[in-house]
Design a protein around this motif. Structure first.
Motif: not given
Ligand SMILES: *Cc1c(COP(=O)(O)O)cnc(C)c1O
Length: 374
Positions: A83-95, A102-111, A313-319
């Motif tokens: 699992e790799v933790v990242t933000t859902p509020f970014t350009f899609v490429a991050t996740a 083959g790993a799993k994106p795990v999102f956490i909320d933003i500041d 930037y960005y209209p729909v968060p990744l999750h």
């Protein structure tokens, strides 16, 4: 409204190129005449110059920023089951890069002030499968690296910096991309440092990571026709490297103009508008200048009527993106990212934006805001 006035674009690449036309043509001609178009002298020079500028030992040119992220994850042996933790509020490429290995994106909320991942929420997202954190320095602003690095160390996690939007941004005396285990950059034309096409960069201080990513980007080969691992074809071509060397030379004054434009916006925009927050220990190089507005969609129309482009930037968060439905997230999981997505709006910002156009943008936004105040 004057129909003869051209629309103010989000970025004006043509204008920027015009000023650098001579050195750029010279650099491109040198590549043409060199007979060396992939992995040559310009690329090696760019790797040296960027490592030097960013303040670390190694840089490797790759095909794009997404590959920079993907190759970094591969080099750290991150794949299925991880699992790799990242933000859902970014350009899609991050996740996307996390999913591609083959790993799993795990999102956490933003500041809600900086829009970067909220380090207070990191620990609760960790599981025995957590391997890494991908920190995004969003819009040109450094994330809270001090806290993130501390949590990563305590939990034996790698830190990958997605600095694709933040080439040149400083954080506590260091440049972003030089603080975590690996830094990733994009040279997409509109980025802080942009080429004439796709390009990317991976940065690190560890020799073993340098060797491994250098091999992975070139068909798993460090010696011609000997392949020690399954790699890919992800190299930066000589034409891009030549352009980027010229633009790197002019980067500092160009960034300064973005920063100056941003502080003018912040000073002059109506006080009812939420402008970008910059915590005392951070720097922001304003790849994007984003405001929040309760009547954003109407404001977009008003800007359009006044020949001003804007972009969400960005209209729909990744999750909540269809591509990530399989992860099982739902509406309401990350309320801050969702709220910001519904209110945020990027205004034109580039090193080439004239004072007249800045004033026109400020006046249009302020008049609309004044008119629509509750
Ligand atoms: C642009 C960008 C990328 C991907 O870069 P490409 O060169 O377009 O592949 C990754 N992450 C972020 C945050 C970006 O803005």
């Amino acid at each position: 409204m004057d129909q003869n006035i051209a629309t103010i674009p989000m970025v004006d690449l043509k204008k920027e190129i015009k000023l650098l036309r001579r050195p750029l043509m010279q650099a491109l001609t040198e590549v043409l005449d060199s007979g060396e178009y992939v992995l040559g002298e310009k690329g090696r020079k760019l790797e040296r110059m960027t490592a030097n500028y960013l303040g670390l030992k190694y840089s490797l040119g790759v095909a794009n920023g997404t590959d920079a992220l993907k190759l970094s994850l591969k080099a750290l042996n991150i794949g299925p089951g991880d699992e790799v933790v990242t933000t859902p509020f970014t350009f899609v490429a991050t996740a996307e890069a996390i999913a591609q290995v083959g790993a799993k994106p795990v999102f956490i909320d933003i500041d809600k002030e900086t829009y970067n991942l909220d380090s207070n929420k990191l620990e609760s997202a960790l599981t025995p499968n957590s391997k890494a954190i991908i920190v995004v320095h969003l819009f040109g602003q450094a994330a809270n690296m001090q806290e993130i690095t501390k949590i990563a160390k305590a939990n034996h996690l790698f830190v990958i910096e997605d600095a694709c939007q933040s080439f040149g941004t400083e954080y506590q005396g260091k440049r972003v991309g030089s603080i975590g285990d690996i830094g990733c950059f994009s040279f997409f034309p509109s980025k802080n440092l942009g080429g004439f096409g796709d390009g990317g960069l991976v940065t690190m201080n560890e020799k073993t990571l340098y060797d491994k990513i250098g091999t992975l980007r070139n068909h798993g080969s460090s010696e011609k026709y000997l392949h020690s691992m399954i790699g890919e074809n992800s190299r930066l071509n000589e034409f891009q490297a030549a352009v980027l060397l010229v633009k790197l030379h002019y980067l500092e004054p160009y960034l300064k103009r973005r920063i100056d434009t941003a502080s003018r916006y912040t000073k002059k925009l109506h006080e009812a508008i939420k402008t970008p927050a910059i915590p005392k220990d951070r720097q922001h190089t304003f790849h994007q200048y984003c405001i929040e507005h309760d009547r954003r969609n109407e404001l977009i129309e008003e800007l359009k009527r006044n020949q001003i482009d804007s972009a969400i930037y960005y209209p729909v968060p990744l999750h909540l993106q269809e591509a990530f439905h399989y992860l099982g997230y739902k509406n309401g999981d990350f309320p801050i990212a969702e709220d910001v997505s519904s209110r945020i709006l990027g205004l034109p910002i580039s090193s080439m934006l004239s004072i007249e156009n800045q004033n026109h943008i400020i006046a249009t936004v302020n008049e609309f805001t004044e008119k629509t105040l509750p």
